[in-house]
Write a protein that holds these residues in place. Structure first.
Motif, short mmCIF file in Angstrom:
data_model
loop_
_atom_site.label_atom_id
_atom_site.label_comp_id
_atom_site.label_asym_id
_atom_site.label_seq_id
_atom_site.Cartn_x
_atom_site.Cartn_y
_atom_site.Cartn_z
N ASN A 173 0.85 -1.18 0.00
CA ASN A 173 0.00 0.00 0.00
C ASN A 173 0.89 1.24 0.00
O ASN A 173 2.09 1.15 0.24
CB ASN A 173 -0.91 0.02 1.23
CG ASN A 173 -1.98 -1.04 1.18
OD1 ASN A 173 -1.95 -2.01 1.93
ND2 ASN A 173 -2.96 -0.87 0.30
N THR A 184 -3.73 8.52 1.83
CA THR A 184 -3.57 7.19 1.25
C THR A 184 -4.77 6.89 0.38
O THR A 184 -5.88 7.40 0.64
CB THR A 184 -3.42 6.13 2.36
OG1 THR A 184 -3.01 4.88 1.78
CG2 THR A 184 -4.71 5.92 3.13
N SER A 186 -8.11 5.57 -0.96
CA SER A 186 -9.25 4.94 -0.30
C SER A 186 -9.47 3.55 -0.88
O SER A 186 -9.02 3.24 -1.99
CB SER A 186 -10.51 5.80 -0.46
OG SER A 186 -10.72 6.12 -1.83
N LEU A 187 -10.17 2.71 -0.14
CA LEU A 187 -10.34 1.32 -0.57
C LEU A 187 -11.12 1.21 -1.88
O LEU A 187 -10.93 0.24 -2.62
CB LEU A 187 -11.04 0.52 0.53
CG LEU A 187 -10.24 0.32 1.83
CD1 LEU A 187 -11.05 -0.50 2.82
CD2 LEU A 187 -8.90 -0.35 1.55
N ASP A 188 -11.96 2.18 -2.20
CA ASP A 188 -12.68 2.10 -3.47
C ASP A 188 -11.77 2.37 -4.67
O ASP A 188 -12.20 2.26 -5.82
CB ASP A 188 -13.91 3.01 -3.49
CG ASP A 188 -13.58 4.48 -3.29
OD1 ASP A 188 -12.38 4.85 -3.33
OD2 ASP A 188 -14.51 5.27 -3.07
N SER A 189 -10.49 2.67 -4.42
CA SER A 189 -9.52 2.77 -5.52
C SER A 189 -9.19 1.40 -6.08
O SER A 189 -8.62 1.29 -7.16
CB SER A 189 -8.23 3.43 -5.03
OG SER A 189 -7.52 2.56 -4.14
N ARG A 197 -1.29 -0.91 6.42
CA ARG A 197 -2.02 0.31 6.08
C ARG A 197 -2.91 0.72 7.24
O ARG A 197 -2.95 1.90 7.63
CB ARG A 197 -2.84 0.07 4.81
CG ARG A 197 -3.76 1.21 4.39
CD ARG A 197 -4.57 0.79 3.18
NE ARG A 197 -5.47 1.84 2.70
CZ ARG A 197 -6.70 2.05 3.18
NH1 ARG A 197 -7.16 1.29 4.17
NH2 ARG A 197 -7.44 3.01 2.69
N SER A 198 -3.65 -0.24 7.79
CA SER A 198 -4.54 0.06 8.92
C SER A 198 -3.77 0.55 10.13
O SER A 198 -4.20 1.47 10.84
CB SER A 198 -5.36 -1.17 9.29
OG SER A 198 -6.20 -1.57 8.22
N ARG A 212 -5.94 11.18 6.08
CA ARG A 212 -7.23 10.69 5.59
C ARG A 212 -7.04 9.83 4.35
O ARG A 212 -6.03 9.89 3.66
CB ARG A 212 -8.18 11.84 5.29
CG ARG A 212 -7.75 12.80 4.20
CD ARG A 212 -8.76 13.94 4.09
NE ARG A 212 -8.29 14.99 3.21
CZ ARG A 212 -8.96 15.41 2.13
NH1 ARG A 212 -10.11 14.85 1.81
NH2 ARG A 212 -8.48 16.39 1.39
N GLU A 213 -8.05 9.03 4.10
CA GLU A 213 -8.14 8.21 2.89
C GLU A 213 -8.92 9.00 1.85
O GLU A 213 -10.01 9.51 2.14
CB GLU A 213 -8.87 6.91 3.20
CG GLU A 213 -8.25 6.10 4.32
CD GLU A 213 -9.17 4.98 4.77
OE1 GLU A 213 -9.36 4.01 4.01
OE2 GLU A 213 -9.72 5.08 5.90
N ARG A 214 -8.39 9.07 0.65
CA ARG A 214 -9.08 9.83 -0.39
C ARG A 214 -8.57 9.45 -1.76
O ARG A 214 -7.61 8.70 -1.92
CB ARG A 214 -8.94 11.32 -0.15
CG ARG A 214 -7.52 11.90 -0.36
CD ARG A 214 -7.61 13.40 -0.39
NE ARG A 214 -6.34 14.10 -0.43
CZ ARG A 214 -5.66 14.39 -1.54
NH1 ARG A 214 -6.10 13.96 -2.72
NH2 ARG A 214 -4.53 15.08 -1.48
N ARG A 215 -9.22 9.98 -2.75
CA ARG A 215 -8.79 9.83 -4.14
C ARG A 215 -7.51 10.65 -4.36
O ARG A 215 -7.42 11.81 -3.94
CB ARG A 215 -9.91 10.35 -5.03
CG ARG A 215 -9.65 10.20 -6.49
CD ARG A 215 -10.79 10.75 -7.33
NE ARG A 215 -10.32 10.94 -8.69
CZ ARG A 215 -10.51 12.04 -9.40
NH1 ARG A 215 -11.17 13.05 -8.88
NH2 ARG A 215 -10.04 12.12 -10.62
#
Length: 269
Positions: A173, A184, A186-189, A197-198, A212-215
């Motif tokens: 990751n 980082t 996001s999981l929908d990537s 990662r967690s 935050r997790e993001r695009r």
């Protein structure tokens, strides 16, 4: 490498893990006979087995076998791999026959402490039914590693998804510091929900690091002040070259890398 069949029997010629890549696996860091972050690995294997229609192995049996066989090694740190196969059956079989659970253990060896990476020439498909599953259909990753090695001294390739957003590394990751914020994908990537990662997300919160997790469009990744990759086996490793450009090793990565090394006993300070 030493391996043990924990469940199942017979040869592999008709097993769908061999013939069709139908299986899931977990790569584990084992320290003094114990799996680092065992609950996260167990949960991810359960999720992967459910996604692929497999019966999940009994994790207590796995943990006991690892503890038992770790005593056969002189090294206190080991790299483990637990694989669950789909067993024998037809192409459309829901549950196969003679599903297998296999454990392998080898001494852990530390990889490079700094990474040189480049953008992969093909994309991950975030819409794939295998997106986010640690599946034994691993040829794409191996081809990427071979390509990286063939480009000189590269360690990994970084994948975008079909939308042009950063997804993950070949076996990792990824995180970046952009505009003073740790981000980082996001999981929908389509990235794997990595256990390391967690941890990094949790540690950043505990340390008060904005995260935050993001695009993350690949173009924006090129503006990052820090980039680092994470995995259960390597922990936190900084990127020092990206697409043939030198990259700075930053304080955020150094702090998180030190925390991981203390966790697994590599640094005692």
């Amino acid at each position: 490498m030493s391996s043990w069949l924990l469940e199942g029997s017979g040869d592999w010629l008709d097993d769908r893990a061999l013939s069709h890549g139908m299986g899931v696996f977990e790569t584990l860091l084992v320290v003094e006979g114990s799996i680092v972050d065992a609950p996260s690995h167990r949960q991810r294997m359960e999720d992967g087995c459910e996604r692929m229609g497999l019966r999940c192995p009994d994790w207590r049996v796995v943990a006991e076998a690892i503890q038992q066989h770790s005593a056969e090694f002189e090294d206190g740190m080991l790299r483990g791999r637990v694989m669950r196969s789909a067993g024998e059956g037809g192409l459309a079989s829901d549950h196969g026959e003679n599903e297998k659970t296999v454990l392998t253990l080898v001494p852990w060896t530390e990889g490079p402490r700094r990474l040189k990476v480049a953008t992969a020439p093909w994309a991950r498909d975030e819409r794939s039914p295998l997106a986010g599953v640690k599946c034994t259909s691993y040829a794409e990753n191996l081809m990427a590693l071979r390509m990286a090695a063939g480009q000189g001294d590269l360690d990994e390739l970084l994948f975008a998804n079909s939308k042009g957003d950063w997804c993950e590394g070949t076996t990792s990751n990824g995180f970046a510091v952009i505009g003073g914020e740790l981000v980082t994908p996001s999981l929908d990537s389509g990235c794997l929900p990595g256990t390391m990662r967690s941890k990094v997300l949790r540690w950043a919160s505990e340390l008060g690091i904005p995260c935050r997790e993001r695009r993350i469009p690949m173009q924006e990744l090129g503006e990052a002040s820090e980039i680092f990759l994470t995995s259960a086996i390597r922990g936190v490793v900084p990127v020092v070259e990206f697409d043939q450009k030198p990259w700075p090793e930053g304080e955020v990565c150094r702090g998180l890398q030190g925390r991981w090394r203390r966790l697994v006993g590599l640094d005692r300070s």
